[in-house]
Design a protein around this motif. Structure first.
Motif, PDB file in Angstrom:
ATOM      1  N   THR A  35       0.840  -1.195   0.000  1.00 37.53           N
ATOM      2  CA  THR A  35       0.000   0.000   0.000  1.00 37.53           C
ATOM      3  C   THR A  35       0.879   1.251   0.000  1.00 37.53           C
ATOM      4  O   THR A  35       2.048   1.203   0.418  1.00 37.53           O
ATOM      5  CB  THR A  35      -0.915   0.052   1.244  1.00 37.53           C
ATOM      6  OG1 THR A  35      -0.098   0.200   2.405  1.00 37.53           O
ATOM      7  CG2 THR A  35      -1.776  -1.202   1.341  1.00 37.53           C
ATOM      8  N   ALA A  36       0.301   2.332  -0.443  1.00 33.80           N
ATOM      9  CA  ALA A  36       1.024   3.608  -0.437  1.00 33.80           C
ATOM     10  C   ALA A  36       1.364   4.007   0.997  1.00 33.80           C
ATOM     11  O   ALA A  36       2.421   4.593   1.250  1.00 33.80           O
ATOM     12  CB  ALA A  36       0.195   4.688  -1.118  1.00 33.80           C
ATOM     13  N   ASN A  37       0.486   3.671   1.919  1.00 31.77           N
ATOM     14  CA  ASN A  37       0.753   3.983   3.333  1.00 31.77           C
ATOM     15  C   ASN A  37       2.015   3.290   3.829  1.00 31.77           C
ATOM     16  O   ASN A  37       2.772   3.850   4.616  1.00 31.77           O
ATOM     17  CB  ASN A  37      -0.435   3.585   4.214  1.00 31.77           C
ATOM     18  CG  ASN A  37      -1.595   4.534   4.062  1.00 31.77           C
ATOM     19  OD1 ASN A  37      -1.431   5.670   3.618  1.00 31.77           O
ATOM     20  ND2 ASN A  37      -2.782   4.064   4.416  1.00 31.77           N
ATOM     21  N   THR A  38       2.246   2.079   3.357  1.00 29.55           N
ATOM     22  CA  THR A  38       3.448   1.347   3.761  1.00 29.55           C
ATOM     23  C   THR A  38       4.690   2.066   3.274  1.00 29.55           C
ATOM     24  O   THR A  38       5.639   2.290   4.035  1.00 29.55           O
ATOM     25  CB  THR A  38       3.411  -0.097   3.208  1.00 29.55           C
ATOM     26  OG1 THR A  38       2.265  -0.757   3.748  1.00 29.55           O
ATOM     27  CG2 THR A  38       4.667  -0.863   3.576  1.00 29.55           C
ATOM     28  N   VAL A  39       4.696   2.447   2.006  1.00 29.14           N
ATOM     29  CA  VAL A  39       5.855   3.158   1.459  1.00 29.14           C
ATOM     30  C   VAL A  39       6.038   4.485   2.191  1.00 29.14           C
ATOM     31  O   VAL A  39       7.160   4.847   2.557  1.00 29.14           O
ATOM     32  CB  VAL A  39       5.711   3.378  -0.070  1.00 29.14           C
ATOM     33  CG1 VAL A  39       6.833   4.259  -0.601  1.00 29.14           C
ATOM     34  CG2 VAL A  39       5.679   2.044  -0.802  1.00 29.14           C
ATOM     35  N   CYS A  40       4.955   5.188   2.443  1.00 31.40           N
ATOM     36  CA  CYS A  40       5.043   6.471   3.163  1.00 31.40           C
ATOM     37  C   CYS A  40       5.601   6.262   4.572  1.00 31.40           C
ATOM     38  O   CYS A  40       6.390   7.081   5.056  1.00 31.40           O
ATOM     39  CB  CYS A  40       3.679   7.149   3.223  1.00 31.40           C
ATOM     40  SG  CYS A  40       3.137   7.784   1.623  1.00 31.40           S
ATOM     41  N   ARG A  41       5.207   5.180   5.215  1.00 31.63           N
ATOM     42  CA  ARG A  41       5.721   4.881   6.554  1.00 31.63           C
ATOM     43  C   ARG A  41       7.221   4.592   6.492  1.00 31.63           C
ATOM     44  O   ARG A  41       7.982   5.046   7.338  1.00 31.63           O
ATOM     45  CB  ARG A  41       4.973   3.706   7.178  1.00 31.63           C
ATOM     46  CG  ARG A  41       5.305   3.519   8.659  1.00 31.63           C
ATOM     47  CD  ARG A  41       4.580   2.357   9.311  1.00 31.63           C
ATOM     48  NE  ARG A  41       5.113   1.088   8.807  1.00 31.63           N
ATOM     49  CZ  ARG A  41       4.457   0.251   7.995  1.00 31.63           C
ATOM     50  NH1 ARG A  41       3.229   0.519   7.610  1.00 31.63           N
ATOM     51  NH2 ARG A  41       5.009  -0.867   7.570  1.00 31.63           N
ATOM     52  N   TRP A  42       7.659   3.839   5.462  1.00 32.42           N
ATOM     53  CA  TRP A  42       9.090   3.571   5.294  1.00 32.42           C
ATOM     54  C   TRP A  42       9.860   4.881   5.163  1.00 32.42           C
ATOM     55  O   TRP A  42      10.897   5.079   5.783  1.00 32.42           O
ATOM     56  CB  TRP A  42       9.357   2.717   4.062  1.00 32.42           C
ATOM     57  CG  TRP A  42       8.867   1.311   4.104  1.00 32.42           C
ATOM     58  CD1 TRP A  42       8.419   0.618   5.183  1.00 32.42           C
ATOM     59  CD2 TRP A  42       8.764   0.425   2.981  1.00 32.42           C
ATOM     60  NE1 TRP A  42       8.052  -0.657   4.808  1.00 32.42           N
ATOM     61  CE2 TRP A  42       8.255  -0.804   3.471  1.00 32.42           C
ATOM     62  CE3 TRP A  42       9.051   0.541   1.632  1.00 32.42           C
ATOM     63  CZ2 TRP A  42       8.035  -1.898   2.638  1.00 32.42           C
ATOM     64  CZ3 TRP A  42       8.836  -0.541   0.801  1.00 32.42           C
ATOM     65  CH2 TRP A  42       8.329  -1.752   1.297  1.00 32.42           C
TER      66      TRP A  42
END
Length: 110
Positions: A35-42
Motif C-alpha cells: 500500500t502507499a501507506n506502507t511506502v510512506c511509513r518507510w
C-alpha cells in the motif's frame, strides 16, 4: 493473506526513489505490491532515523525558498531596469558630446 516482508535493501531503494522525486510513493507501492501507506511509513521512518525534515517541513522550506527567490528576482529586475535607464542616459550623453566635439576634432585633424 500472509504478510510479505521486504529486505532492507529493497526498502532503501524505494525510499531513495521517493525522496529524489523520481517516482511517487503511490506508483512505487503499486509496482512492488504494497500500500502507499506502507511506502510512506518507510519514508517517514527513514527521515526520522536520519534526522531529515519531514515531508511537511520540506515543503514549507521549499515554499520559503521560492518566496525568497521571487523577492530577490523582483529586486534584481528593478536594479536591471535602473541600470538600463542609466545606460541609456550615458549613451545619450555620449551622442551629445560627439556632436559637440566631432567638428572640433575634424578641424584639428585637417
Amino acid at each position: 493473506m500472509s504478510r510479505v516482508h521486504y529486505n532492507e535493501e529493497m526498502k532503501l531503494q524505494t525510499i531513495k526513489l521517493v525522496l529524489k522525486g523520481e517516482k511517487s510513493a503511490t506508483k512505487l507501492a503499486k509496482e512492488i505490491g504494497v500500500t502507499a501507506n506502507t511506502v510512506c511509513r518507510w519514508v517517514q521512518d527513514y527521515r526520522k532515523k536520519n534526522n531529515l525534515p519531514s515531508y511537511e517541513e520540506e515543503r514549507r522550506l521549499k515554499k520559503v525558498s521560492i518566496e525568497e527567490l521571487a523577492t530577490k528576482n523582483r529586486e534584481l529586475e528593478r536594479k536591471l531596469k535602473q541600470r538600463e535607464k542609466e545606460l541609456a542616459e550615458e549613451r545619450e550623453t555620449v551622442e551629445i558630446l560627439k556632436k559637440i566635439y566631432e567638428p572640433n576634432i575634424a578641424a584639428i585633424a585637417s
